[in-house]
Design a protein around this motif. Structure first.
Motif, mmCIF file in Angstrom:
data_model
loop_
_atom_site.group_PDB
_atom_site.id
_atom_site.type_symbol
_atom_site.label_atom_id
_atom_site.label_comp_id
_atom_site.label_asym_id
_atom_site.label_seq_id
_atom_site.Cartn_x
_atom_site.Cartn_y
_atom_site.Cartn_z
ATOM 1 N N TYR A 91 0.844 -1.188 0.000
ATOM 2 C CA TYR A 91 0.000 0.000 0.000
ATOM 3 C C TYR A 91 0.886 1.248 0.000
ATOM 4 C CZ TYR A 91 -3.670 -3.317 1.120
ATOM 5 O OH TYR A 91 -4.544 -4.375 1.079
ATOM 6 N N THR A 92 0.269 2.381 -0.286
ATOM 7 C CA THR A 92 1.065 3.605 -0.388
ATOM 8 C C THR A 92 1.814 3.902 0.900
ATOM 9 O OG1 THR A 92 -0.531 4.487 -1.982
ATOM 10 C CG2 THR A 92 0.992 6.047 -0.993
ATOM 11 N N ASP A 93 1.179 3.664 2.038
ATOM 12 C CA ASP A 93 1.852 3.981 3.296
ATOM 13 C C ASP A 93 2.998 3.012 3.609
ATOM 14 O OD1 ASP A 93 2.056 5.812 5.430
ATOM 15 O OD2 ASP A 93 1.178 4.341 6.795
ATOM 16 N N LYS A 106 -0.637 22.826 -14.148
ATOM 17 C CA LYS A 106 -0.510 23.536 -15.422
ATOM 18 C C LYS A 106 0.693 23.048 -16.227
ATOM 19 C CE LYS A 106 -2.890 27.587 -13.555
ATOM 20 N NZ LYS A 106 -2.836 29.030 -13.246
ATOM 21 N N VAL A 107 0.750 21.728 -16.381
ATOM 22 C CA VAL A 107 1.790 21.102 -17.191
ATOM 23 C C VAL A 107 1.119 20.116 -18.142
ATOM 24 C CG1 VAL A 107 3.555 21.352 -15.405
ATOM 25 C CG2 VAL A 107 2.158 19.258 -15.478
ATOM 26 N N PRO A 108 1.815 19.715 -19.221
ATOM 27 C CA PRO A 108 1.256 18.666 -20.079
ATOM 28 C C PRO A 108 1.050 17.379 -19.303
ATOM 29 C CG PRO A 108 3.107 19.779 -21.145
ATOM 30 C CD PRO A 108 3.086 20.243 -19.726
ATOM 31 N N ALA A 109 0.108 16.568 -19.740
ATOM 32 C CA ALA A 109 -0.228 15.339 -19.010
ATOM 33 C C ALA A 109 0.970 14.415 -18.856
ATOM 34 C CB ALA A 109 -1.370 14.615 -19.723
ATOM 35 N N ASP A 110 1.864 14.390 -19.856
ATOM 36 C CA ASP A 110 3.008 13.478 -19.758
ATOM 37 C C ASP A 110 4.059 13.965 -18.767
ATOM 38 O OD1 ASP A 110 4.119 15.577 -21.156
ATOM 39 O OD2 ASP A 110 4.711 14.388 -22.905
ATOM 40 N N LYS A 111 3.832 15.129 -18.167
ATOM 41 C CA LYS A 111 4.742 15.626 -17.143
ATOM 42 C C LYS A 111 4.254 15.287 -15.734
ATOM 43 C CE LYS A 111 7.849 17.355 -19.819
ATOM 44 N NZ LYS A 111 9.205 16.733 -19.845
ATOM 45 N N LEU A 112 3.259 14.432 -15.661
ATOM 46 C CA LEU A 112 2.789 13.926 -14.365
ATOM 47 C C LEU A 112 2.578 12.422 -14.483
ATOM 48 C CD1 LEU A 112 1.704 14.096 -11.473
ATOM 49 C CD2 LEU A 112 -0.514 14.799 -12.419
ATOM 50 N N ARG A 113 3.331 11.673 -13.719
ATOM 51 C CA ARG A 113 3.142 10.227 -13.631
ATOM 52 C C ARG A 113 2.355 9.924 -12.355
ATOM 53 N NH1 ARG A 113 7.959 5.725 -12.561
ATOM 54 N NH2 ARG A 113 6.680 3.837 -12.875
ATOM 55 N N VAL A 114 1.316 9.100 -12.475
ATOM 56 C CA VAL A 114 0.522 8.702 -11.315
ATOM 57 C C VAL A 114 0.609 7.195 -11.149
ATOM 58 C CG1 VAL A 114 -1.780 8.644 -10.272
ATOM 59 C CG2 VAL A 114 -1.065 10.648 -11.579
ATOM 60 N N MET A 115 0.930 6.771 -9.939
ATOM 61 C CA MET A 115 1.052 5.354 -9.614
ATOM 62 C C MET A 115 0.150 5.019 -8.431
ATOM 63 S SD MET A 115 5.205 5.301 -9.853
ATOM 64 C CE MET A 115 5.240 7.016 -9.290
ATOM 65 N N SER A 116 -0.610 3.954 -8.580
ATOM 66 C CA SER A 116 -1.472 3.487 -7.497
ATOM 67 C C SER A 116 -1.122 2.038 -7.190
ATOM 68 C CB SER A 116 -2.952 3.597 -7.893
ATOM 69 O OG SER A 116 -3.325 4.945 -8.047
ATOM 70 N N PRO A 117 -0.532 1.786 -6.040
ATOM 71 C CA PRO A 117 -0.280 0.392 -5.648
ATOM 72 C C PRO A 117 -1.550 -0.237 -5.081
ATOM 73 C CG PRO A 117 0.599 1.896 -4.003
ATOM 74 C CD PRO A 117 0.000 2.744 -5.095
ATOM 75 N N ASP A 118 -1.417 -1.270 -4.277
ATOM 76 C CA ASP A 118 -2.597 -1.871 -3.658
ATOM 77 C C ASP A 118 -3.409 -0.793 -2.945
ATOM 78 O OD1 ASP A 118 -2.039 -4.485 -4.456
ATOM 79 O OD2 ASP A 118 -0.734 -4.836 -2.741
ATOM 80 N N THR A 119 -4.722 -0.895 -3.084
ATOM 81 C CA THR A 119 -5.613 0.147 -2.573
ATOM 82 C C THR A 119 -6.732 -0.486 -1.766
ATOM 83 O OG1 THR A 119 -5.114 1.676 -4.377
ATOM 84 C CG2 THR A 119 -7.224 1.965 -3.268
ATOM 85 N N GLY A 120 -6.896 -0.020 -0.550
ATOM 86 C CA GLY A 120 -7.860 -0.627 0.364
ATOM 87 C C GLY A 120 -9.206 0.049 0.368
#
Length: 773
Positions: free
Chosen positions: A26-28, A241-255
């Motif tokens: 999990y994220t924590d 206020k950046v292009p979408a490819d300038k933000l990476r989002v990662m979601s591990p296991d989520t409760g």
């Protein structure tokens, strides 16, 4: 092929081995090298002007790296939070108003919990200690927390520039048709009801880790979500206020999610902003009480509804007038939930065309509201089911009979409802009968007499619902066969407890014949997932499942071409037999490992084929959504001395189309029923009427359902496949939350002999009702 792990089998969840042995991630669980910790000073007031702010002492506190305010965010060009939906205003009324929402407030606070200052320190405890040293002078302002009176002339206006607390007034139209139905009515049933405000409370509180990747010049967010792109795109476009490819989002296991995870949150923006500003990773973790005051809430409507009937108990139409709380600001989809989202199933499973709905979305000094399991559809179902119970009482017929007289008949399907959606399949009368049989409806009188002999009041109730499931109209999947014979399945949906690792593996196994355990799910990272609508609106099986099937088909088609080349046969003569490709009617065959090996050998590939077995698809459905539905029957027992209500029996028959894994769907039913029971009997987010203080911000004051609150649940299916996708599946995640509240309230009113009682059915409320009677 052994079908032990195929579609339709009750396969145990493969992911549970990881979760139950403490190997979840999990994220924590994640700590970045050199990370700092962020804590947030939130408003203690429901409504106040910020007169002055002094952060000097906090900046000098031990371990503090930075103290950030909304003025700093403005100076750094951090944008405002957007609303991601446009709700058209009813003719003659002003357009939707989206108030400005900063990540940290600078001029005023508008609900208890509104973020004001962020402190970044070496440790979490140092950051929290420094919050105590921030000095803010507030000028108190009157607060508006009651939904029903939000538009009254005497109620304080939260956004003076708007001129009133009205966000938008919406209508589906058909006013003339509804008026004509009422003019022709022999009887009109009327009810005023409250949809109590609820808090999602996922098992895992929200966490966010922000990183500035200087080498790639981009932000990187790790946080539990229900789909990364729902978070990435507005966060990048409107806030950073950046292009979408300038933000990476990662979601591990989520409760857990319940609709609350698919949002663009201020705290996520804070850690990203702070990480770039400070040049080191920054982590924020919500406490449980903080979850109550910073996560979006659900429901909170006040509704007046009327249903006209002819002399035979046939409903002729429906008129609904709802006031729906948005909170102090608009969350991503807030105004869509009680309007467009709920209205997709206006009329539910009944033959109702003369339906006029008006919804006034209003601002209150409360936590913003948004999607909560069912997202508008439970509210519609609840309203209609309560009116049908009142109609049954007037005509002297049973609850099941009034519904039989009004269901959409099988010969009317496909049925275009009053807002233009096509109910493509369903057997509503048949589903009700299965539910009545499962509940032993006929034996209720005997059980009521037995309860009476013990001094208890017993009642029985029905709740029928239909869901509009599907969400975003496209979904992406990729199936890649690895050289060691495994299938790596990439999906744009996101599993946060639904069992995708198992259900999607069953689809791949059924189509490709490879071992179930050799299917590996890849999700939750915008670097490896090209696009996707995430998980919400009960969309995963019908969207992610169909995309998975189509990607598997594409891999199989290519594998057959390669196998035909190896076997010197026509592609049409090659069939998949278990894990082998065989020439029909012969013993000539090759195995998956042999086909994979050739697929990766450029020198031996057939002409025109590219190396590898790696196929991706973007599935686009032709319809807006499909319509799972179900009939739930509840029995309650009430102690007249104390007012304590117990749900003692519960039966549910759902039509979710074809069932990929009945064990998973039963689990979804159980969870939805538990949440529905929680709203019906226990849960309510309460604000003090005078001060606007949030008085139920802990589990000491907010009652969540426990195992002892639920009876054994009898669950079954009435399988009516949908014709609109090749799996024949409908959504399965939200039905329980739709069916349980009307069924339980119906049963309670039956036990008490009253027309209606608002949720939650607390002992005090029931006791007072009994005393008044």
């Amino acid at each position: 092929m052994d079908d032990k792990f195929g579609i339709g089998q009750p396969v145990r969840r493969k992911e549970d081995v990881r979760f139950l042995t403490g190997k979840g991630r999990y994220t924590d669980d994640i700590d970045m090298p050199g990370q700092a910790h962020l804590a947030i000073l939130r408003s203690p007031h429901a409504h106040a002007r910020i007169v002055s702010m002094d952060t000097t002492a906090a900046k000098a506190a031990p371990g503090v790296i930075a103290v950030l305010t909304g003025h700093d965010a403005d100076a750094d060009g951090i944008g405002l939070f957007p609303v991601q939906i446009e709700v058209p205003a009813r003719a003659g009324t002003p357009p939707l108003y989206c108030p400005p929402r900063r990540i940290l407030q600078t001029d005023a606070v508008r609900f208890v919990g509104d973020p004001v200052v962020a402190v970044v320190a070496e440790t979490r405890s140092q950051a929290e200690d420094a919050l105590e040293l921030v000095e803010i002078e507030y000028e108190m302002l009157p607060a508006a927390t009651d939904t029903g009176s939000a538009l009254d002339p005497a109620t304080p206006v939260i956004w003076p520039e708007r001129g009133s607390n009205l966000c938008v007034e919406w209508s589906n139209g058909r006013e003339e048709q509804a008026d004509a139905a009422f003019a022709a009515a022999a009887h009109v049933a009327k009810v005023r009801l409250v949809q109590n405000r609820v808090v999602g409370n996922p098992m895992e509180p929200r966490v966010a880790i922000g990183v500035w990747n200087a080498e790639k010049e981009r932000y990187e967010l790790t946080s539990p979500t229900q789909g990364m792109f729902r978070v990435r795109d507005p966060m990048a476009r409107d806030i950073l206020k950046v292009p979408a490819d300038k933000l990476r989002v990662m979601s591990p296991d989520t409760g857990g999610g319940f609709g609350l995870r698919s949002k663009c949150f201020p705290e996520s923006a804070m850690v990203l902003w702070a990480a770039k500003k400070l040049g080191r990773p920054v982590k924020w973790r919500s406490g449980r009480s903080e979850t109550f005051v910073c996560d979006p809430h659900g429901r909170d409507h006040v509704t007046e509804a009327e249903m006209p009937f002819d002399a035979n108990g046939k409903a002729l139409g429906l008129r609904v007038r709802t006031t729906a709380a948005m909170g102090a600001y608009l969350c991503d989809f807030g105004p869509r939930i009680p309007t467009i989202a709920g209205a997709r199933i206006a009329g539910t499973v009944y033959d109702l065309q003369a339906v006029n709905m008006r919804v006034k979305c209003v601002f209150t000094n409360t936590v913003p509201t948004d999607a909560y399991r069912g997202a508008g559809r439970p509210e519609i179902a609840y309203t209609i089911e309560r009116l049908l119970d009142l109609g049954a009482a007037h005509f002297g017929v049973t609850k099941d009979e009034i519904r039989r007289r009004n269901y959409i008949r099988p010969d009317q399907i496909p049925y275009t409802n009053c807002v233009g959606n096509v109910l493509d399949s369903g057997d509503f009368g048949g589903t009700q009968q299965k539910a009545l049989d499962l509940a032993d409806w006929a034996g209720f009188a005997r059980r009521r007499a037995e309860s009476r002999s013990r001094g208890k009041l017993r009642g029985i109730g029905i709740g029928y619902f239909v869901e509009a499931s599907g969400g975003a109209p496209t979904e992406w999947a990729r199936v890649a066969m690895t050289e060691d014979g495994k299938a790596r399945l990439h999906v744009g949906t996101f599993s946060h407890g639904q069992g995708h690792e198992t259900a999607f593996a069953q689809i791949v196994h059924s189509r490709l014949g490879i071992p179930f355990e050799d299917v590996v799910l890849v999700q939750g990272d915008t670097d490896v997932i090209e696009t996707g609508g995430g998980t919400g609106g009960s969309r995963s099986s019908q969207m992610g499942g169909v995309a998975t099937l189509r990607a598997s088909n594409a891999v199989l088609d290519k594998a057959k071409r390669i196998a035909a080349h190896m076997l010197e046969a026509s592609v049409a003569d090659v069939e998949l037999d278990g894990a082998r490709f065989r020439v029909a009617g012969t013993d000539l065959a090759v195995t998956w490992p042999q086909v994979i090996a050739l697929a990766n050998d450029r020198k031996r590939l057939p002409e025109g084929e590219t190396p590898g077995l790696d196929e991706k698809v973007l599935y686009k459905r032709d319809t807006e959504c499909n319509f799972p539905n179900g009939c739930h029957v509840a029995e309650v027992e009430i102690d007249p001395e104390t007012g304590v209500l117990e749900v003692v029996r519960y039966a549910a028959v759902d039509d979710v189309g074809n069932v990929i894994n009945p064990m998973l769907v039963h689990g979804q039913s159980h969870g939805g029923i538990a949440q529905g029971l929680g709203q019906a009997v226990l849960e309510e987010a309460r604000y003090d009427a005078e001060s606007g203080q949030f008085v139920s911000a802990t589990f000491m004051d907010y009652a969540m359902p426990r195992a002892s609150d639920l009876p054994d649940l009898a669950i079954d299916f009435n399988v009516v496949p949908t014709p609109v996708n090749e799996l024949g599946v409908k959504g399965a995640g939200e039905g329980g939350a739709c069916g349980a509240p009307p069924a339980i309230v119906s049963a309670a009113c039956d036990a008490l002999g009253v027309a209606h009682l608002d949720m939650p059915l607390t002992p005090e409320k029931i006791w007072r009702t009994l005393r008044a009677a």
